[in-house]
Design an enzyme around this catalytic site. Sequence first.
Site, PDB file in Angstrom:
ATOM      1  N   GLU A   1      42.342  41.195  49.819  1.00  0.00           N
ATOM      2  CA  GLU A   1      43.752  41.412  49.513  1.00  0.00           C
ATOM      3  C   GLU A   1      44.114  42.906  49.556  1.00  0.00           C
ATOM      4  O   GLU A   1      45.282  43.267  49.657  1.00  0.00           O
ATOM      5  CB  GLU A   1      44.012  40.854  48.107  1.00  0.00           C
ATOM      6  CG  GLU A   1      45.449  40.738  47.734  1.00  0.00           C
ATOM      7  CD  GLU A   1      45.634  39.861  46.503  1.00  0.00           C
ATOM      8  OE1 GLU A   1      44.878  38.893  46.320  1.00  0.00           O
ATOM      9  OE2 GLU A   1      46.541  40.157  45.725  1.00  0.00           O
TER      10      GLU A   1
ATOM     11  N   PRO B   1      51.680  36.342  44.171  1.00  0.00           N
ATOM     12  CA  PRO B   1      50.391  35.731  43.831  1.00  0.00           C
ATOM     13  C   PRO B   1      49.837  34.898  44.993  1.00  0.00           C
ATOM     14  O   PRO B   1      50.574  34.417  45.848  1.00  0.00           O
ATOM     15  CB  PRO B   1      50.743  34.857  42.624  1.00  0.00           C
ATOM     16  CG  PRO B   1      51.899  35.552  41.992  1.00  0.00           C
ATOM     17  CD  PRO B   1      52.697  36.113  43.141  1.00  0.00           C
ATOM     18  N   ARG B   2      48.522  34.744  44.971  1.00  0.00           N
ATOM     19  CA  ARG B   2      47.822  34.160  46.118  1.00  0.00           C
ATOM     20  C   ARG B   2      48.290  32.758  46.495  1.00  0.00           C
ATOM     21  O   ARG B   2      48.340  32.407  47.667  1.00  0.00           O
ATOM     22  CB  ARG B   2      46.324  34.110  45.816  1.00  0.00           C
ATOM     23  CG  ARG B   2      45.727  35.466  45.828  1.00  0.00           C
ATOM     24  CD  ARG B   2      44.301  35.441  45.398  1.00  0.00           C
ATOM     25  NE  ARG B   2      43.767  36.792  45.540  1.00  0.00           N
ATOM     26  CZ  ARG B   2      42.559  37.157  45.152  1.00  0.00           C
ATOM     27  NH1 ARG B   2      41.758  36.285  44.585  1.00  0.00           N
ATOM     28  NH2 ARG B   2      42.147  38.387  45.325  1.00  0.00           N
ATOM     29  N   ASP B   3      48.594  31.939  45.479  1.00  0.00           N
ATOM     30  CA  ASP B   3      48.996  30.566  45.794  1.00  0.00           C
ATOM     31  C   ASP B   3      50.255  30.570  46.646  1.00  0.00           C
ATOM     32  O   ASP B   3      50.396  29.771  47.575  1.00  0.00           O
ATOM     33  CB  ASP B   3      49.182  29.740  44.509  1.00  0.00           C
ATOM     34  CG  ASP B   3      50.139  30.396  43.518  1.00  0.00           C
ATOM     35  OD1 ASP B   3      50.113  31.627  43.388  1.00  0.00           O
ATOM     36  OD2 ASP B   3      50.917  29.667  42.879  1.00  0.00           O
TER      37      ASP B   3
END
Length: 645
Positions: A271, A326-328
């Site tokens: 990331e 956020p990743r989701d």
Amino acid sequence: MSTVERQSWDVVVVGAGGAGLRAAIEARERGLRTAVVCKSLFGKAHTVMAEGGIAAAMGNVNAGDGWQVHFRDTLRGGKFLNHPRMAELHAREAPDRVWELETWGALFDRTKDGRISQRNFGGHEYPRLAHVGDRTGLELIRTLQQRVVALQQEDFKESGDHEARLKVFQECTVTRVLKEDAADQGSRVAGVFCYERESGRFFAIDAPSVVLATGGIGKSFKVTSNSWEYTGDGHALALLAGAPLVNMEFVQFHPTGMVWPPSVKGILVTESVRGDGGVLRNSEGRRFMFDYIPEVFREQYAKDEAEADRWYTDPDNNRRPPELLPRDEVARAINAEVKAGRGSPHGGVFLDVSTRLPAAEIERRLPSMHHQFKQLADVDITKEPMEVGPTCHYVMGGVDVDPDTAAATGVPGLFAAGEVAGGMHGSNRLGGNSLSDLLVFGRRAGLHAAELAAALTAGERPQADEAQLAAAEAEAVRPFAPPVDEGADAAPENPYAIHQELQQAMNDLVGIIRRESEMTEALTRLAALRRRAERAAVEGHRQYNPGWHLALDLRNMLLVSECVARAARERTESRGGHTRDDHPGMDRAWRRVNLLCRLDDSQGADGGAVRLERRDLPAIRPDLLDLFDDDELAKYLTEEEVKDR
Ligand code: FAD
């Protein structure tokens, strides 16, 4: 009567990643004789692969940061399903754990004025990740190992034996947690049963405290950033010992794994690439993340590319780029772009840093990524974009623990820390929050495991009977002569074939986007695979036999996969790492519901082995709720919680 060799220690730590080593150091520093058992070579834990950094609100780069902001970001990232006490302890204690690493010799990258540098990451309001280029995990493990060696040298000076009070049993797998009374789920822990992977020799360690620090479950999925060790062993060991798992429906699919060539599919693209300015584009060249900012985050993210780009140099007056959601959110967006036919040639999207930073800067900040793409895909990331897509990366669910002591629910003497423990990250973990979690809760687990052991006299220590060792041994050798009846559906099974089918089922039916009918199908397939795994057969003998190791790991992967599928089917909403096609919205009524998985072979209907239980998540303390605006809370909290404020 079992012939298995037994030895006695005060504390056994299962796993030598960040959580296990930090726990072991703490227990040894409290004067307890501590054994560490790890399945891989010492130093080759998963933690070593961590790239981007460790999140801690030290405020070195932006003085506005503090533990309260970190707590708030963590809850937002976890969509308010985090255990609030764990998130609080984590945010408060992470800076001390990073500074402690430095006193033990860690060499973090520095700011211009000589402080530990901190970088941006998804979901973190301020630059917060202490890092060493993109090889932070390596430095973390190196430092903890160095501390272990320093303690062993102290012991040598005192006793002439390096391993008098801290011993590492490397390349040894634990297959059972031993109990004082095997038939009683709530009875005290008495040690562990293990085998040496190289020789196949069995041995047992008697100890009143066992800390599970075995990491995650990714090897149950086909496309994953995880290495061979992540077979959910600690999760399964806890279940088998009588402790429940929590939040198992929440599995993190990291948005950026390599997609090409096929042999490296799933390997992580950190990331930090986005944190340092990298942007995501589809096949039309569009920076598509602006189309996917969900309502709950709209206020915190830039409205257009100009604002997003200004944020890198002027974060106080501009909002963050949506690539740092956020990743989701990012994983779902990439999934949607590919599905809509706007993907890259090999089924991902483009991640470009080459047009955003000078080549020398890319090589300085992202040396591993530069090397990884050059070596594995023949792509020079200083000149061209990468192709990336979601990969199974992390499990938010894990052993249900007491936040302060890391003690597993209902099994005295059992503790869990790190990725194997649940609760801390709620429905979705923020990047960087794992390394800090390992240190904060690893230390706490070691401390409380030590206190429990120290409080017992020799006569009070629980002891596993010989029958348990004999049963554990029989279970371990079963793949050499599995119980096989007459008939085609009772023939010996190939463990590799079962593993492949399991990974395919989890990928296709319990993956990034889920629906009820598919998860029901998954549960049926998992039950059948579990029956077949009982007949998994291997040839040869116990020395150097990877087929045998896999046959033993299957029990764990299948149990844990059932927990994921069963809890995911039950939760009829979408939240964080759990996305339901048939229930697309987040439902506030589910905000306080924790699903616990317990082992229960009486679950007849679909032949499963796991029972679900509902439990309320503890209320968030008023002073912590005050860190959020009422408008924001109204999006998450249940009707009653909002009314009670
Ligand atoms: P691990 O480090 O995996 O250690 C598990 C240990 O348990 C190993 O020693 C293993 O051998 C042992 N073990 C397992 N089963 C058994 C058994 N049955 N018997 C004996 N021993 C056993 N997080 C961040 O916060 N920041 C990052 O930048 C970051 N980058 C990442 C990059 C990659 C590629 C990956 C895969 C993950 C990354 N993560 C990151 C996540 C983070 O690295 C992991 O969540 C974390 O390292 C887990 O640590 P752990 O101590 O819980 O487990």
